[in-house]
Design a protein around this motif. Structure first.
Motif, PDB file in Angstrom:
ATOM      1  N   LEU A  52       0.840  -1.200   0.000  1.00 58.68           N
ATOM      2  CA  LEU A  52       0.000   0.000   0.000  1.00 58.68           C
ATOM      3  C   LEU A  52       0.875   1.250   0.000  1.00 58.68           C
ATOM      4  CD1 LEU A  52      -3.274   0.815   1.665  1.00 58.68           C
ATOM      5  CD2 LEU A  52      -1.341   2.258   2.303  1.00 58.68           C
ATOM      6  N   SER A  53       0.647   2.109  -0.976  1.00 63.51           N
ATOM      7  CA  SER A  53       1.307   3.405  -1.087  1.00 63.51           C
ATOM      8  C   SER A  53       2.825   3.260  -1.055  1.00 63.51           C
ATOM      9  CB  SER A  53       0.776   4.353  -0.022  1.00 63.51           C
ATOM     10  OG  SER A  53       1.074   5.659  -0.427  1.00 63.51           O
ATOM     11  N   MET A  54       3.536   3.652   0.025  1.00 66.32           N
ATOM     12  CA  MET A  54       4.975   3.399   0.046  1.00 66.32           C
ATOM     13  C   MET A  54       5.245   1.905  -0.113  1.00 66.32           C
ATOM     14  SD  MET A  54       7.849   4.365   2.910  1.00 66.32           S
ATOM     15  CE  MET A  54       7.418   3.078   4.075  1.00 66.32           C
ATOM     16  N   GLN A 101      -7.282  11.169  -1.395  1.00 65.58           N
ATOM     17  CA  GLN A 101      -6.878  12.576  -1.537  1.00 65.58           C
ATOM     18  C   GLN A 101      -5.374  12.707  -1.763  1.00 65.58           C
ATOM     19  OE1 GLN A 101      -8.758  15.297   1.459  1.00 65.58           O
ATOM     20  NE2 GLN A 101      -9.191  13.361   2.494  1.00 65.58           N
ATOM     21  N   LEU A 102      -4.620  11.639  -1.513  1.00 68.22           N
ATOM     22  CA  LEU A 102      -3.160  11.727  -1.641  1.00 68.22           C
ATOM     23  C   LEU A 102      -2.671  11.293  -3.021  1.00 68.22           C
ATOM     24  CD1 LEU A 102      -1.842  10.435   1.814  1.00 68.22           C
ATOM     25  CD2 LEU A 102      -1.898  12.773   0.966  1.00 68.22           C
ATOM     26  N   ILE A 103      -3.305  10.249  -3.561  1.00 64.68           N
ATOM     27  CA  ILE A 103      -2.893   9.763  -4.882  1.00 64.68           C
ATOM     28  C   ILE A 103      -4.138   9.691  -5.769  1.00 64.68           C
ATOM     29  CG2 ILE A 103      -1.803   7.884  -6.175  1.00 64.68           C
ATOM     30  CD1 ILE A 103      -0.019   7.333  -3.839  1.00 64.68           C
ATOM     31  N   GLY A 146     -10.646   6.234   1.094  1.00 62.12           N
ATOM     32  CA  GLY A 146      -9.582   7.166   0.775  1.00 62.12           C
ATOM     33  C   GLY A 146      -8.287   6.407   0.504  1.00 62.12           C
ATOM     34  N   HIS A 147      -7.214   6.852   1.195  1.00 63.92           N
ATOM     35  CA  HIS A 147      -5.880   6.314   0.932  1.00 63.92           C
ATOM     36  C   HIS A 147      -5.642   4.977   1.660  1.00 63.92           C
ATOM     37  CE1 HIS A 147      -1.818   6.849  -0.504  1.00 63.92           C
ATOM     38  NE2 HIS A 147      -1.317   6.800   0.719  1.00 63.92           N
ATOM     39  N   LEU A 148      -6.563   4.599   2.543  1.00 66.23           N
ATOM     40  CA  LEU A 148      -6.397   3.319   3.259  1.00 66.23           C
ATOM     41  C   LEU A 148      -7.601   2.413   2.975  1.00 66.23           C
ATOM     42  CD1 LEU A 148      -5.014   4.693   6.676  1.00 66.23           C
ATOM     43  CD2 LEU A 148      -3.712   3.799   4.746  1.00 66.23           C
ATOM     44  N   GLY A 185       3.676   0.067  -2.019  1.00 71.02           N
ATOM     45  CA  GLY A 185       3.626  -0.136  -3.469  1.00 71.02           C
ATOM     46  C   GLY A 185       4.958   0.253  -4.114  1.00 71.02           C
ATOM     47  N   TYR A 186       5.550   1.361  -3.642  1.00 70.64           N
ATOM     48  CA  TYR A 186       6.864   1.762  -4.190  1.00 70.64           C
ATOM     49  C   TYR A 186       7.885   0.643  -3.912  1.00 70.64           C
ATOM     50  CZ  TYR A 186       4.725   6.434  -3.298  1.00 70.64           C
ATOM     51  OH  TYR A 186       3.885   7.513  -3.200  1.00 70.64           O
ATOM     52  N   ILE A 187       7.754   0.062  -2.697  1.00 69.95           N
ATOM     53  CA  ILE A 187       8.659  -1.036  -2.312  1.00 69.95           C
ATOM     54  C   ILE A 187       8.368  -2.261  -3.188  1.00 69.95           C
ATOM     55  CG2 ILE A 187       9.279  -2.604  -0.406  1.00 69.95           C
ATOM     56  CD1 ILE A 187       8.415  -0.231   1.491  1.00 69.95           C
TER      57      ILE A 187
HETATM   58  C1  MLT Z   1       2.055   6.362   2.101  1.00 67.30           C
HETATM   59  O1  MLT Z   1       0.874   6.254   2.428  1.00 67.30           O
HETATM   60  O2  MLT Z   1       2.836   5.393   2.133  1.00 67.30           O
HETATM   61  C2  MLT Z   1       2.573   7.715   1.702  1.00 67.30           C
HETATM   62  O3  MLT Z   1       1.518   8.633   1.737  1.00 67.30           O
HETATM   63  C3  MLT Z   1       3.185   7.690   0.346  1.00 67.30           C
HETATM   64  C4  MLT Z   1       3.779   9.002  -0.049  1.00 67.30           C
HETATM   65  O4  MLT Z   1       3.919   9.905   0.785  1.00 67.30           O
HETATM   66  O5  MLT Z   1       4.148   9.138  -1.235  1.00 67.30           O
END
Ligand code: MLT
Length: 264
Positions: free
Chosen positions: A93-95, A216-218, A242-244, A97-99
């Protein structure tokens, strides 16, 4: 909760159920507790592994930059520690996902499928980097509380904020379990992360994208762009989330994961 002892830190993790392994990787500044509803419900269907990344929750912190590659390596080390050598489904989830993108690049042979939740493949914009820098300075001066209080109204959907104060408080308490080292390490690591967009068409495993309609964040457009670029990819948008979305739309989230892993 158990610990895996590594040379530089102790990694806390939760493990439950049996069957196909799913590794759940939390976002920033969160920890494995954000996956509690999935650990409970999906351990009927799969072998759940949910770590606290270094410095988050009960894992011990280290100083320095938490690059997405470093955090992906920690996840692979945990799988080795647990003797899991079969392919896993990675749900980030979010970060997280980047991982997951870093993991998919470094260990493609270890993946059976990807679940990308509330995340993006694009790197930080210049403005995004400036905001991270401001957060780093704020956290150094005042600790993590102002970061958490600024994030809470943005991380949850308006519906959750209005109707579910208990969830708002749970998320606050989860965030408060993050060390200052991890907040600084994550911010720097996310700021430095590479653009994963050129890599999307090389993802060969089945992929599911789950995204809250009220994130709201992405913005949803990021999820749509990823779906268009990843070869075998389904996108599900979750209402009133939302983001979660795993916490705000738990049942549809869990159902989507169940369906996805059943077909792998
Ligand atoms: C997250 O939820 O991991 C962060 O909001 C990601 C971010 O700040 O890019």
């Amino acid at each position: 909760m158990k610990f895996a002892e590594f040379a530089t830190f102790k990694m806390a993790y939760e493990e439950a159920g049996s069957g196909k392994p799913i590794l759940f990787v939390h976002g920033y500044p969160l920890n494995r507790r954000m996956w509690q509803p999935q650990i409970e419900a999906l351990s009927q269907d799969a072998h759940i592994i949910a770590p606290d990344l270094r410095g988050h929750g009960d894992s011990t912190p280290t100083a320095g930059v938490y690059t997405m590659q470093l955090l992906a390596e920690d996840c692979a080390k945990l799988l080795d520690y647990l003797n899991i050598h079969e392919k896993v489904v990675l749900c980030g989830l979010s970060m997280g996902g980047y991982i997951s993108f870093a993991f998919a690049r470094q260990y493609p042979e270890r993946l059976a499928g990807l679940i990308l939740t509330a995340t993006r493949a694009a790197p930080d914009t210049q403005e995004g980097k400036l905001n991270r820098q401001r957060s780093i300075e704020l956290a150094k001066e005042q600790g993590i509380d102002p970061i958490i209080e600024a994030m809470l109204p943005r991380v949850l959907s308006p519906t959750t904020l209005e109707n579910n104060p208990a969830l708002v408080q749970t998320v606050r308490e989860i965030m408060q379990q993050t060390s200052l080292e991890a907040v600084l390490g994550d911010l720097q690591g996310m700021m430095e992360r590479i653009d994963s967009r050129p890599f999307l068409n090389q993802i060969t495993v089945p992929t599911l994208i789950l995204h809250g309609k009220d994130d709201q964040l992405i913005p949803i457009e990021e999820a749509e762009a990823m779906q268009a670029a990843i070869p075998h990819c389904q996108l599900i948008l979750l209402e009133r989330a939302g983001h979660l979305p795993n916490l705000e739309a738990t049942e549809p989230f869990n159902q989507a994961v169940r369906e996805f892993i059943k077909n792998l």
